[in-house]
Scaffold this motif. Structure first.
Motif, mmCIF file in Angstrom:
data_model
loop_
_atom_site.group_PDB
_atom_site.id
_atom_site.type_symbol
_atom_site.label_atom_id
_atom_site.label_comp_id
_atom_site.label_asym_id
_atom_site.label_seq_id
_atom_site.Cartn_x
_atom_site.Cartn_y
_atom_site.Cartn_z
ATOM 1 N N ASP A 117 -3.443 -132.907 24.960
ATOM 2 C CA ASP A 117 -3.818 -134.289 25.312
ATOM 3 C C ASP A 117 -5.330 -134.341 25.414
ATOM 4 O O ASP A 117 -5.932 -133.604 26.201
ATOM 5 N N ILE A 118 -5.966 -135.185 24.615
ATOM 6 C CA ILE A 118 -7.419 -135.252 24.600
ATOM 7 C C ILE A 118 -7.855 -136.690 24.397
ATOM 8 O O ILE A 118 -7.231 -137.443 23.646
ATOM 9 N N GLU A 119 -8.911 -137.110 25.078
ATOM 10 C CA GLU A 119 -9.456 -138.458 24.916
ATOM 11 C C GLU A 119 -10.940 -138.344 24.617
ATOM 12 O O GLU A 119 -11.667 -137.622 25.298
ATOM 13 N N SER A 120 -11.388 -139.056 23.608
ATOM 14 C CA SER A 120 -12.779 -138.937 23.167
ATOM 15 C C SER A 120 -13.182 -140.137 22.330
ATOM 16 O O SER A 120 -12.344 -140.763 21.691
ATOM 17 N N PRO A 121 -14.483 -140.458 22.314
ATOM 18 C CA PRO A 121 -14.970 -141.429 21.331
ATOM 19 C C PRO A 121 -14.953 -140.795 19.946
ATOM 20 O O PRO A 121 -15.563 -139.753 19.726
ATOM 21 N N ILE A 122 -14.202 -141.373 19.017
ATOM 22 C CA ILE A 122 -14.082 -140.853 17.658
ATOM 23 C C ILE A 122 -14.843 -141.755 16.710
ATOM 24 O O ILE A 122 -14.658 -142.973 16.709
ATOM 25 N N GLY A 123 -15.704 -141.174 15.884
ATOM 26 C CA GLY A 123 -16.543 -141.958 14.985
ATOM 27 C C GLY A 123 -15.993 -142.119 13.588
ATOM 28 O O GLY A 123 -16.693 -142.612 12.705
ATOM 29 N N SER A 124 -14.762 -141.700 13.346
ATOM 30 C CA SER A 124 -14.153 -141.772 12.021
ATOM 31 C C SER A 124 -12.794 -142.462 12.096
ATOM 32 O O SER A 124 -12.173 -142.509 13.158
ATOM 33 N N ASP A 125 -12.352 -142.974 10.950
ATOM 34 C CA ASP A 125 -11.035 -143.607 10.889
ATOM 35 C C ASP A 125 -9.918 -142.579 10.799
ATOM 36 O O ASP A 125 -8.763 -142.880 11.106
ATOM 37 N N SER B 45 -14.230 -138.022 6.736
ATOM 38 C CA SER B 45 -14.753 -139.209 6.068
ATOM 39 C C SER B 45 -13.604 -139.977 5.446
ATOM 40 O O SER B 45 -12.447 -139.539 5.477
ATOM 41 N N ASP B 46 -13.901 -141.132 4.843
ATOM 42 C CA ASP B 46 -12.842 -141.941 4.236
ATOM 43 C C ASP B 46 -12.160 -141.237 3.061
ATOM 44 O O ASP B 46 -11.040 -141.586 2.696
ATOM 45 N N ASN B 47 -12.850 -140.254 2.447
ATOM 46 C CA ASN B 47 -12.200 -139.470 1.384
ATOM 47 C C ASN B 47 -11.752 -138.104 1.893
ATOM 48 O O ASN B 47 -11.604 -137.159 1.132
ATOM 49 N N PHE B 48 -11.571 -138.013 3.225
ATOM 50 C CA PHE B 48 -10.936 -136.874 3.890
ATOM 51 C C PHE B 48 -11.736 -135.574 3.792
ATOM 52 O O PHE B 48 -11.160 -134.486 3.756
ATOM 53 N N VAL B 49 -13.045 -135.713 3.779
ATOM 54 C CA VAL B 49 -13.929 -134.549 3.847
ATOM 55 C C VAL B 49 -14.426 -134.420 5.282
ATOM 56 O O VAL B 49 -14.845 -135.419 5.878
#
Length: 418
Positions: free
Chosen positions: A90-98, A68-72
């Motif tokens: 090497d990995i490629e994926s849709p990532i849902g976090s920043d 999360s944005d607060n690194f949890v």
């Protein structure tokens, strides 16, 4: 069918059940967690890099967990593994976090002993997700991660801080523990690679070898954990036992053996590698200054009462070497107050009258077009104190053509009056 080396792990169905039944979610569960493959696919990101202590062996596990944005941790993570004895992944994926944290556990090549480790260690790195990011994982990225989190947690609207700024500060503080000046380096920790040349990569190898010492994997893991905990709040290593251990490790390090061991390892893997010149970044004699041109910044340090001080440092004792001095009003040396180059002596008298504030100074070694800083940075504060005139005052009427002037004494030591 999804590739077995890349398995998204989500809490989607557990969350769905919890919401439908009205149950309270267990600690650590994220109410907003979504299946990244369905409702919240996120942006596609490719993450790749190498895992190094020495190099991690093929098949070491690599876990990428979203934060999360607060690194949890959000509860979504992805698994892969290193695909060669170089420690590459090497990995490629849709990532849902920043942000994500990449965690690797495995065996590694012990560069001090010239053999594979007899146990596993865990190394980590915090990554700001972009379309494509190379994120190497090593001991330095492991040490910095908790400090980065604390710096960002303490940021505010009045004193904002970006992820990159927090990382830069954390890396500067960590390298100071090893008497290394970060201002001359051109890579952050997650870009460093011991299989390539250059100062930044040499720093990684030097620090890795010092921390490893003669430690077993369990002892190394404990040391990394204790240092991480020590520095996370204030960026300083304060524990005397840890400081003494690092000093002893550096002094006992067989630099030639480290170079030979790594070179032979890469040769056995069929790789032609230039081992970086790490030897200059080790303090082999325990004097608090790393190897290479060995010199110390002497004066001024602390609080001074002179607005035109002399800068003094010990001689590097290198034939034909020249010095370049810089005094700045900021630690990054963006605002230079005075600068002089091509100096032969190890002293310099400032010509700029200094104001009452804090200054930073350093000495660079000049050899042809190359400038290096192995002496670090020192700071001093100009403080003239406060002196109050007691007589005669502006309102005084005197008849004496040779009046006596009186004033209160300064609270500063060794001050003279004029």
């Amino acid at each position: 069918m999804q590739d077995a080396s890349f398995r998204p792990i989500t809490l989607f169905f557990a969350l769905l059940f919890s919401l439908q039944s009205g149950c309270t979610l267990s600690p650590g569960t994220n109410n907003n967690q979504q299946d990244p493959g369905e409702d919240n696919p996120g942006e596609s990101a490719r993450l790749k890099g190498v895992v190094q202590k020495g190099p991690f062996v093929q098949g070491s596990s690599v876990t990428i967990q979203e934060l999360s944005d607060n690194f949890v941790p959000t509860g979504t993570s992805y698994l892969t593994e290193t695909n060669d004895d170089f420690g590459a992944f090497d990995i490629e994926s849709p990532i849902g976090s920043d942000y994500v944290e990449i965690i690797t556990e495995g065996y590694y090549f012990n560069e001090n002993k010239g053999a594979l480790s007899d146990g596993e260690i865990t190394v980590r790195v915090l990554v700001k997700v972009e379309d494509s990011a190379e994120a190497n994982i090593n001991i330095l990225t492991t040490l910095e991660r908790e400090r980065i989190k604390v710096l960002l947690e303490n940021a505010s609207e009045e004193t904002p801080m970006t992820f990159d700024e927090a990382r830069t500060q954390a890396e500067k503080e960590i390298l100071e523990v090893f008497h290394i000046d970060s201002s001359t380096l051109d890579k952050n920790f997650s870009e460093m690679d011991i299989s390539e040349g250059g100062e930044s990569n040499a720093v990684l190898l030097a620090v890795s070898a010092i921390l490893l010492g003669d430690n077993s994997p369990a002892e190394l893991s404990e040391l990394i954990s204790k240092i991480t905990t020590d520095i996370k709040e204030d960026g300083s290593l304060d524990n005397a036992d840890r400081i003494a251990e690092l000093k002893a490790n550096a002094q006992a390090l067989d630099l030639e053996a480290v170079r030979t061991n790594l070179q032979e390892r890469y040769n056995d893997l069929g790789l032609s590698i230039d081992i970086p010149e790490f030897e200059d970044f080790v303090d082999s004699d325990g004097d608090g200054v790393r190897n290479g041109p060995d010199y110390n910044l002497l004066e001024p340090i602390g609080t001074i009462t002179n607005t035109l001080p002399s800068l003094d440092w010990s001689d590097a004792e290198i034939e034909g070497i020249k010095y370049k001095v810089q005094v700045a009003s900021d630690e990054a040396f963006d605002t230079i107050v005075e600068e002089q180059e091509d100096l032969s002596a190890s002293t310099y008298q400032l010509s700029t009258v200094l104001a009452e504030t804090t200054y930073y100074w350093r000495v660079l070694l000049q050899s042809g077009e190359t400038e290096t800083n192995t002496g670090g940075v020192k700071s001093f504060n100009v403080d003239l104190g406060t002196v109050t005139s007691t007589g005669p005052t502006n309102a005084s009427t005197i008849n004496d053509t040779k009046p006596t002037f009186t004033w209160g004494t300064s609270d500063l030591p060794s001050v003279t009056y004029r």
